[in-house]
Design a protein around this motif. Structure first.
Motif: not given
Length: 206
Positions: A35-36, A38-40, A42-43, A46
């Motif tokens: 999860v971490v 994937c979020r990284s 995504g950031v 962006r």
């Protein structure tokens, strides 16, 4: 029963449960890591999109500035007298100063007048517009017809021209510069033959 025997017995009874808990904990840690990550990602994506958007905006701005580089240096104006005109009253003409501040000629130049306020057209077209053809670098004067007065109307010069890149531009009586797609003679609705040009007089001493 010795201590070693008691530990062995405890492991025999609860070892499977300990292993299961360890497996669950390891799985949770792995999921959290995913999860971490994937979020990284995504950031990062962006951030990359923002950076790309900023780059594209900057490149487009630079392109437009380069595209307008010569056009912004071409202008025209009428110096008003007490009646709002600089005019040859006997001939009902206004003297317009035209300036090409670039180092290259512009082409198909046309000079006219337009209202900057009051009840009169913002662009005067037709036979009152004066084609002057090629405009060399420098400052010149040309006579155009004095507009018909309107209610509270004030006028200034307007012009159109084709730059050295072949792009056509118009600057209205208020000084706004914009690109046009049609030929300057069509934009000013000229009916005069292409070969009939207004007389330019160089301005010296400026």
């Amino acid at each position: 029963m010795t201590a070693i025997e008691r530990v062995a017995e405890w492991l025999n009874q609860y070892g499977t449960a300990v292993n299961a808990v360890s497996t669950i904990i390891a799985t949770v840690i792995a999921v959290v890591g995913i999860v971490v990550s994937c979020r990284s990602i995504g950031v990062a994506n962006r951030a990359n999109k923002i950076a790309q958007g900023s780059f594209d905006y900057s490149r487009e701005k630079d392109r437009k500035e380069e595209e307008r580089a010569q056009a912004v240096l071409v202008s025209a104006w009428a110096t008003p007298d007490g009646d709002g005109y600089l005019a040859n009253e006997a001939e009902r003409k206004i003297v317009v100063t035209v300036c090409n501040g670039s180092f290259q000629p512009v082409y198909n130049a046309v000079i006219s007048m337009g209202a900057i306020q009051g009840g009169a057209p913002e662009l005067i077209t037709g036979d009152d517009a004066v084609p002057i053809g090629t405009l060399l670098p420098g400052k010149y004067q040309v006579e155009v017809s004095k507009p018909t007065p309107g209610m509270c109307a004030k006028f200034n010069a307007s012009l159109g021209f084709t730059d050295s890149k072949g792009l056509s531009w118009a600057r209205d009586a208020k000084g706004k510069l914009f690109q046009i797609d049609e030929h300057l003679y069509d934009y000013f609705e000229l009916s005069l033959p292409v070969g009939v040009l207004g007389a330019l007089a160089p301005v010296h001493g400026d």
